[in-house]
Write an enzyme that holds these catalytic residues in place. Structure first.
Site, PDB file in Angstrom:
ATOM      1  CE  LYS A 260      -4.121   2.022   1.880  1.00 38.68           C
ATOM      2  NZ  LYS A 260      -3.176   3.075   1.822  1.00 38.68           N
ATOM      3  NE  ARG A 265      -7.049   3.339  -7.404  1.00 35.91           N
ATOM      4  CZ  ARG A 265      -7.401   2.714  -6.604  1.00 35.91           C
ATOM      5  NH1 ARG A 265      -7.709   3.493  -4.786  1.00 35.91           N
ATOM      6  NH2 ARG A 265      -8.504   1.992  -6.863  1.00 35.91           N
ATOM      7  NE  ARG A 280      -9.527   8.332  -3.001  1.00 41.01           N
ATOM      8  CZ  ARG A 280      -9.643   7.955  -1.722  1.00 41.01           C
ATOM      9  NH1 ARG A 280      -8.320   7.317  -1.570  1.00 41.01           N
ATOM     10  NH2 ARG A 280     -10.860   7.543  -1.087  1.00 41.01           N
ATOM     11  CD  GLU A 310      -1.386   5.580  -3.876  1.00 42.97           C
ATOM     12  OE1 GLU A 310      -1.028   5.798  -3.271  1.00 42.97           O
ATOM     13  OE2 GLU A 310      -1.983   4.525  -4.367  1.00 42.97           O
ATOM     14  CG  PHE A 350      -3.003  -1.035  -7.415  1.00 42.58           C
ATOM     15  CD1 PHE A 350      -4.028  -0.854  -7.373  1.00 42.58           C
ATOM     16  CD2 PHE A 350      -2.236  -0.348  -6.951  1.00 42.58           C
ATOM     17  CE1 PHE A 350      -4.910   0.049  -7.462  1.00 42.58           C
ATOM     18  CE2 PHE A 350      -2.478   1.297  -6.769  1.00 42.58           C
ATOM     19  CZ  PHE A 350      -3.757   1.368  -6.849  1.00 42.58           C
ATOM     20  NE  ARG A 427     -14.782   3.220   2.334  1.00 47.53           N
ATOM     21  CZ  ARG A 427     -13.834   4.419   2.009  1.00 47.53           C
ATOM     22  NH1 ARG A 427     -12.057   3.500   2.128  1.00 47.53           N
ATOM     23  NH2 ARG A 427     -13.539   5.551   1.633  1.00 47.53           N
ATOM     24  CE  LYS A 433      -8.507   2.421   4.311  1.00 45.04           C
ATOM     25  NZ  LYS A 433      -8.944   4.031   3.630  1.00 45.04           N
TER      26      LYS A 433
END
Length: 588
Positions: A260, A265, A280, A310, A350, A427, A433
């Site tokens: 992470k 982003r 983002r 990212e 990712f 979400r 996370k």
């Protein structure tokens, strides 16, 4: 279907401005959507949000205060110094325009001409003309066009034209408000909002969703597909309070733990040699990262693709990732070449969302990762996020510790189940996370929207002593207070805060905000700015409205909050949600 005249539209805007009820705002808009023409429904959506295009299009109006004042000076026949003084006294460019400009012959008709009644389309086209004008003499054209529009409108119309031109609409209408209104207008209730929201999440164009709904119905909306150069809303990760809960929440046997990152982003859209980069917040940031554009062309071995990753500041000499604060110095219009050399970046990939005409949103995570590994030639500038796939939490914890030693935020644990799809704008418990902050008593920092401020006293006299911060209640589309934030700021940050927040300041409680009488601040702000805050724990509160329980007269609050940093890359609707705070409270 009818064309709506601008006067009627602004009367509706005024009604919206005078309520802080999300339901009433949606009701007012829905009555408008029922009868409006196909030619104007998208424009009404944009204007109600204070925009003249989808957010991802690189079309920014936002004239400087000086230019807006110059236009008011021309339109009113007053001197620039008089307009400047009124702006200083009133503090709202719209109210200044409404007060100072009176009906008169228009000497600038050549710059903004129309026939018949002044319509929404007329004003929208005029604003687009201002935004697109460039080159020699452009400043004069922009100023006189705006002056002409202000003269042609009535008092209320002038207020909203001036605010739109300066980018300070302050109505408080959000994307969800528009979607709720569309559902009510076309189906009589909010029940179809979920389908409309999905279409919006994969198109990021609320005007397009509205127009398709009106012309082709819900069937047409459901057939909208992801498209290059229209960003997709990012999928987000859930959080847990205890490490062991990761295994309980993610239902697949194997879990993929990925690095992470503490960067920005960025969604990449590659169409041959044409490369676009979106933040983002759906902003086009292509011009700020020319080195990333070059490296995408060089190392991504497919013609048409949408990638998720990212951007990280990177010290290549010492092989170390830099912090988010360092990377943010790259977010600039000028001196891009200089800062490209000062702050090189590494793009960590990712996910893949689209390849050569085919959507990958409904492919599971293992399939998407396998495909991603075939698309990129890894280099020191572009690489795939390292990961460890395991069913053993001890192995995942070991990988987490390795990430911390590399100056990373932590890990994102991803489900490997058959239904581990990419849920745009969602979400989901398929992503969780786990950050280094979670080891402390409070499971995470919070990202909170600023909705108010308290006057400073003593050493802080003349500035703000504390900010009133709120979480976002997604289900209700409201902002609920959770923190009075007064520590963690430097003296310089405190001194600059009134100026930093000036464009969000309003004279009453913002629309969609829920605040108890006990927490009413001295100054109000429309939700625009987001701050990251660290506290010691979540506690019950009789004065904060987050997850308010009317029968108990209690909500939830962050204890001992401390400012960490500004979150420029987040919109207020991307703040920590009420639901997340409830989960954190239960997990303490």
């Amino acid at each position: 279907m009818i064309k709506i005249n601008f006067e009627d539209f602004t009367r509706m805007l005024e009604r919206i401005e005078n309520t802080n009820s999300q339901n009433e705002m949606a009701s007012i808009l829905s009555s408008l959507f029922k009868d409006i023409s196909t030619e104007e429904i998208d424009k009404v959506c944009y204007l109600a949000l204070g925009r003249i295009a989808p957010q991802y299009e690189d079309i920014v109006l936002g004239l400087s205060e000086k230019t807006a004042q110059a236009a008011i000076s021309l339109a009113s026949g007053s001197s620039k110094s008089e307009v400047k003084e009124e702006t200083r006294d009133i503090g709202d460019i719209g109210e200044v325009a409404s007060k100072m400009i009176k009906n008169r012959e228009n000497p600038f008709k050549d710059y903004f001409d129309y026939t018949g009644e002044l319509s929404v389309k007329n004003i929208f086209d005029g604003l687009r003309k201002i935004a697109s004008t460039s080159g020699k003499g452009s400043q004069e054209i922009k100023t006189k066009t705006l002056a002409s529009m202000l003269i042609e409108a009535d008092d209320i119309g002038r207020k909203y034209i001036a605010r739109l031109a300066e980018g300070t609409m302050r109505l408080g209408v959000g994307d969800i408000t528009i979607l709720n209104a569309l559902s009510v207008a076309f189906f009589g209730s909010k029940l179809r909002k979920t389908e409309l929201e999905h279409a919006y999440n994969i198109s990021s164009d609320i005007g397009l969703v509205a127009k398709v709904l009106q012309t082709d119905g819900i069937k047409g909306v459901n057939e909208l597909k992801i498209t290059l150069n229209r960003p997709i809303k990012s999928m987000l990760a859930q959080r847990v309070s205890n490490f062991e809960d990761i295994k309980n929440k993610i239902k697949s046997r194997d879990i993929s733990a990925e690095e992470k990152f503490d960067g920005e982003r960025i969604q990449v859209h590659k169409d041959g040699e044409n490369v676009k980069l979106y933040s983002r917040r759906l902003t086009d940031v292509t011009s700020q990262f020319p080195d990333l554009v070059e490296n995408i062309r060089k190392y991504v071995k497919v013609k048409r693709v949408i990638l998720d990753g990212e951007a990280m500041a990177y010290d290549f000499e010492n092989d170390l990732f830099g912090s988010f604060q360092i990377l943010m110095r790259r977010r600039r219009k000028y001196d891009v070449k200089e800062y490209r050399k000062k702050i090189p970046i590494r793009y960590m990939l990712f996910d893949v969302l689209y390849v050569d005409g085919e959507s990958f949103l409904n492919r599971n995570y293992p399939e998407r990762r396998d495909k991603l590994e075939t698309l990129v030639e890894e280099s020191k500038y572009i690489a795939l996020a390292n990961r460890r796939v395991s069913s053993d939490l001890d192995a995942i914890d070991e990988f987490f510790q390795e990430c911390i030693t590399k100056n990373l935020e932590g890990i994102v644990c991803k489900s490997c189940a058959k239904d581990s799809y990419y849920r745009a704008g969602g979400r989901d418990w398929t992503w969780i996370k786990w950050k280094k902050e979670y080891i402390s008593k409070l499971s995470d920092t919070l990202d909170l929207a600023i909705i108010g401020a308290y006057a400073g006293r003593g050493r802080r006299s003349g500035t703000y002593g504390a900010l009133l911060c709120a979480a976002y209640n997604y289900a209700e589309d409201t902002f609920e207070t959770v923190s009075k934030l007064g520590t963690g700021f430097s003296d310089e940050q405190l001194a600059n805060m009134p100026e930093e927040l000036a464009d969000a300041r309003i004279d009453k409680i913002p629309a969609r905000a829920v605040v108890t009488k006990e927490m009413e601040p001295d100054f109000w702000f429309t939700p625009k700015y987001v701050v990251e805050v660290l506290g010691s724990e979540i506690t019950r509160s009789p004065v904060h409205t987050c997850n308010w329980k009317e029968e108990q007269k209690q909500g939830l609050a962050l204890r001992f909050p401390r400012f960490i940093r500004w979150r420029e890359e987040k919109s207020p609707e991307q703040a920590t949600t009420t639901e997340e705070i409830v989960q954190m409270y239960k997990g303490q």
